[in-house]
Design a protein around this motif. Structure first.
Motif, mmCIF file in Angstrom:
data_model
loop_
_atom_site.group_PDB
_atom_site.id
_atom_site.type_symbol
_atom_site.label_atom_id
_atom_site.label_comp_id
_atom_site.label_asym_id
_atom_site.label_seq_id
_atom_site.Cartn_x
_atom_site.Cartn_y
_atom_site.Cartn_z
ATOM 1 N N ALA A 166 -38.227 -16.432 14.507
ATOM 2 C CA ALA A 166 -37.639 -15.571 15.540
ATOM 3 C C ALA A 166 -38.652 -14.511 15.957
ATOM 4 C CB ALA A 166 -36.377 -14.891 15.012
ATOM 5 N N LEU A 167 -38.987 -14.490 17.233
ATOM 6 C CA LEU A 167 -39.830 -13.434 17.804
ATOM 7 C C LEU A 167 -38.976 -12.707 18.827
ATOM 8 C CD1 LEU A 167 -43.194 -15.380 18.386
ATOM 9 C CD2 LEU A 167 -42.492 -14.051 16.391
ATOM 10 N N CYS A 168 -38.542 -11.492 18.498
ATOM 11 C CA CYS A 168 -37.540 -10.803 19.296
ATOM 12 C C CYS A 168 -38.040 -9.421 19.707
ATOM 13 C CB CYS A 168 -36.242 -10.676 18.501
ATOM 14 S SG CYS A 168 -34.831 -10.150 19.500
ATOM 15 N N TRP A 169 -37.994 -9.188 21.012
ATOM 16 C CA TRP A 169 -38.386 -7.894 21.573
ATOM 17 C C TRP A 169 -37.166 -7.165 22.105
ATOM 18 C CZ3 TRP A 169 -41.236 -12.302 22.171
ATOM 19 C CH2 TRP A 169 -42.625 -12.247 21.921
ATOM 20 N N ALA A 170 -37.065 -5.869 21.830
ATOM 21 C CA ALA A 170 -36.147 -5.005 22.558
ATOM 22 C C ALA A 170 -36.838 -4.566 23.836
ATOM 23 C CB ALA A 170 -35.780 -3.794 21.711
ATOM 24 N N PHE A 171 -36.082 -4.502 24.937
ATOM 25 C CA PHE A 171 -36.690 -3.979 26.160
ATOM 26 C C PHE A 171 -35.982 -2.697 26.581
ATOM 27 C CE2 PHE A 171 -33.689 -7.237 27.754
ATOM 28 C CZ PHE A 171 -32.981 -6.543 28.730
ATOM 29 N N ALA A 172 -36.774 -1.778 27.129
ATOM 30 C CA ALA A 172 -36.275 -0.465 27.513
ATOM 31 C C ALA A 172 -37.077 0.029 28.708
ATOM 32 C CB ALA A 172 -36.405 0.518 26.348
ATOM 33 N N GLN A 173 -36.533 1.007 29.404
ATOM 34 C CA GLN A 173 -37.286 1.614 30.490
ATOM 35 C C GLN A 173 -38.540 2.279 29.925
ATOM 36 O OE1 GLN A 173 -34.074 4.121 32.003
ATOM 37 N NE2 GLN A 173 -34.048 2.908 33.882
ATOM 38 N N ALA A 174 -39.619 2.216 30.700
ATOM 39 C CA ALA A 174 -40.882 2.754 30.211
ATOM 40 C C ALA A 174 -40.776 4.232 29.855
ATOM 41 C CB ALA A 174 -41.967 2.541 31.269
ATOM 42 N N GLY A 175 -39.939 4.977 30.576
ATOM 43 C CA GLY A 175 -39.798 6.399 30.299
ATOM 44 C C GLY A 175 -38.862 6.725 29.155
ATOM 45 N N ALA A 176 -38.162 5.708 28.611
ATOM 46 C CA ALA A 176 -37.227 5.911 27.492
ATOM 47 C C ALA A 176 -37.335 4.734 26.536
ATOM 48 C CB ALA A 176 -35.798 6.066 28.012
ATOM 49 N N PRO A 177 -38.498 4.547 25.905
ATOM 50 C CA PRO A 177 -38.761 3.331 25.137
ATOM 51 C C PRO A 177 -37.879 3.136 23.915
ATOM 52 C CG PRO A 177 -40.480 4.958 24.774
ATOM 53 C CD PRO A 177 -39.634 5.480 25.896
ATOM 54 N N HIS A 178 -37.235 4.193 23.437
ATOM 55 C CA HIS A 178 -36.398 4.060 22.244
ATOM 56 C C HIS A 178 -34.951 3.694 22.568
ATOM 57 C CE1 HIS A 178 -39.706 5.537 19.882
ATOM 58 N NE2 HIS A 178 -39.771 6.648 20.594
ATOM 59 N N ASP A 179 -34.584 3.705 23.846
ATOM 60 C CA ASP A 179 -33.219 3.388 24.254
ATOM 61 C C ASP A 179 -33.164 1.924 24.693
ATOM 62 O OD1 ASP A 179 -30.560 3.572 24.992
ATOM 63 O OD2 ASP A 179 -31.014 4.423 26.973
ATOM 64 N N ALA A 180 -32.962 1.030 23.753
ATOM 65 C CA ALA A 180 -32.992 -0.403 24.039
ATOM 66 C C ALA A 180 -31.859 -0.793 24.982
ATOM 67 C CB ALA A 180 -32.901 -1.203 22.745
ATOM 68 N N LEU A 181 -32.222 -1.474 26.053
ATOM 69 C CA LEU A 181 -31.251 -1.956 27.032
ATOM 70 C C LEU A 181 -30.809 -3.384 26.750
ATOM 71 C CD1 LEU A 181 -32.997 -0.621 30.258
ATOM 72 C CD2 LEU A 181 -31.012 0.365 29.108
ATOM 73 N N GLY A 182 -31.606 -4.113 25.986
ATOM 74 C CA GLY A 182 -31.298 -5.500 25.676
ATOM 75 C C GLY A 182 -32.397 -6.082 24.825
ATOM 76 N N TRP A 183 -32.323 -7.388 24.594
ATOM 77 C CA TRP A 183 -33.417 -8.048 23.882
ATOM 78 C C TRP A 183 -33.722 -9.393 24.501
ATOM 79 C CZ3 TRP A 183 -30.035 -8.292 18.904
ATOM 80 C CH2 TRP A 183 -29.407 -9.516 18.769
ATOM 81 N N VAL A 184 -34.934 -9.867 24.250
ATOM 82 C CA VAL A 184 -35.353 -11.226 24.603
ATOM 83 C C VAL A 184 -35.954 -11.840 23.349
ATOM 84 C CG1 VAL A 184 -35.721 -10.793 27.052
ATOM 85 C CG2 VAL A 184 -37.588 -10.369 25.453
ATOM 86 N N ILE A 185 -35.810 -13.143 23.202
ATOM 87 C CA ILE A 185 -36.213 -13.777 21.952
ATOM 88 C C ILE A 185 -36.796 -15.164 22.204
ATOM 89 C CG2 ILE A 185 -33.882 -14.707 21.559
ATOM 90 C CD1 ILE A 185 -34.374 -14.276 18.544
ATOM 91 N N LEU A 186 -37.810 -15.512 21.412
ATOM 92 C CA LEU A 186 -38.330 -16.872 21.302
ATOM 93 C C LEU A 186 -37.912 -17.409 19.945
ATOM 94 C CD1 LEU A 186 -42.020 -16.417 22.541
ATOM 95 C CD2 LEU A 186 -40.186 -17.590 23.771
ATOM 96 N N MET A 187 -37.326 -18.596 19.921
ATOM 97 C CA MET A 187 -36.885 -19.218 18.671
ATOM 98 C C MET A 187 -37.613 -20.548 18.499
ATOM 99 S SD MET A 187 -32.821 -18.335 19.107
ATOM 100 C CE MET A 187 -32.865 -18.565 20.902
ATOM 101 N N ASP A 188 -38.422 -20.645 17.450
ATOM 102 C CA ASP A 188 -39.177 -21.868 17.199
ATOM 103 C C ASP A 188 -38.236 -23.059 17.067
ATOM 104 O OD1 ASP A 188 -41.533 -20.521 17.191
ATOM 105 O OD2 ASP A 188 -41.798 -20.511 15.025
#
Length: 281
Positions: A166-188
């Protein structure tokens, strides 16, 4: 009390890769649905496969198998077909645990877009992302129903943070990087191939953030990791998700009838695929 189960199987000749792929998918589904602690798969010098599955308790394990018809699902059917001989299960009470993610798990880079920063998902993101997983409508076409509390959220996301494959990134606005809006993931799934997944909070709907985050992940998958194929497994009624992948040039490859048994019933799956040559062109 934390409990564990040891499983052992001897496989039919030439079925190892198929079995490992099916086992990985089955373990992921059980972990996401039931809150297990996951499992490890090993092969000994005699060719016997061993699986060590860890559970919060024996009661949780029993309830998981009582409430879910796992063995009718595609990956479990494949697993059973690969097995030539199965041995008696061994049940254990785990008295002490000193476990950590494998040391060779790849370190995720930070990815950026015009508006977003994509950073490795951490357990600290549970509170910010909980609204995405607690909303019934947002979870309608997910593989499990909405979560009820933060403890369930933390159990659910642990595989995304620590799990093998599992390679999973949280994504957030550049000006608020700690406030995760969602995630995207690659699953082998197999060599050179991965399944993608994505989710975002309801308050980010219509922003285009999820598409932007997925696009950044695709670039990393193809251009950096060198994968040759990515695919998405989507409910036929999930119009928003279909629009997202089609906007990124994924092609509809087929329909799997009655592929999933979920909280809204037995559902078909649409498989959308994208190859590296598609991406480059």
């Amino acid at each position: 009390m934390t409990s564990a189960v040891l499983y052992r199987w001897r496989l039919k000749p030439g079925r190892d890769a198929e079995f490992r792929e099916a086992w990985t998918e089955g373990t992921r589904r059980i972990h996401e649905t039931c809150g297990s602690h996951g499992a490890a798969l090993h092969c000994d010098e005699d060719g016997i496969y061993w699986s060590y599955a860890l559970w919060p308790s024996e009661d949780v394990r029993k309830a998981c198998f009582k409430e879910n018809d796992w063995f009718s699902q595609d990956c479990f059917v494949t697993m059973q077909d690969c097995i030539e001989e199965r041995f008696e299960e061994i049940r254990l009470d785990a008295k002490s645990l000193v476990l950590s993610p494998p040391a060779d798990r790849p370190e995720l880079p930070v990815l950026t877009t015009d508006r977003l920063v994509l950073r490795p998902l951490t357990m600290d993101d549970a509170e910010a992302l909980f609204p995405a997983f607690a909303d019934d409508e947002n979870m309608r076409y997910w593989s499990s129903a909405a979560l009820q509390d933060l403890d369930a959220m933390r159990r659910y996301m642990r595989w995304n943070v620590e799990g093998d494959g599992a390679l999973c990134w949280a994504f957030a606005q550049a000006g608020a990087p700690h406030d995760a809006l969602g995630w995207v993931i690659l699953m082998d799934r197999r060599e050179g191939t991965a399944e993608i997944g994505y989710i975002q909070r309801p308050d980010a709907a219509g922003s285009g953030y999820a598409r932007e985050a997925v696009q950044a992940m695709l670039g990393h998958a193809f251009d950096t990791l060198g994968l040759r194929r990515l695919y998405a497994d989507i409910d036929p009624d999930n119009a928003a998700s279909i629009r997202l992948v089609e906007a990124l040039a994924f092609q509809l490859e087929g329909r799997l009838r009655e592929a999933w048994e979920t909280h809204i019933g037995v559902r078909d799956s649409l498989i959308y695929g994208l190859t590296r040559s598609d991406w480059q062109s």
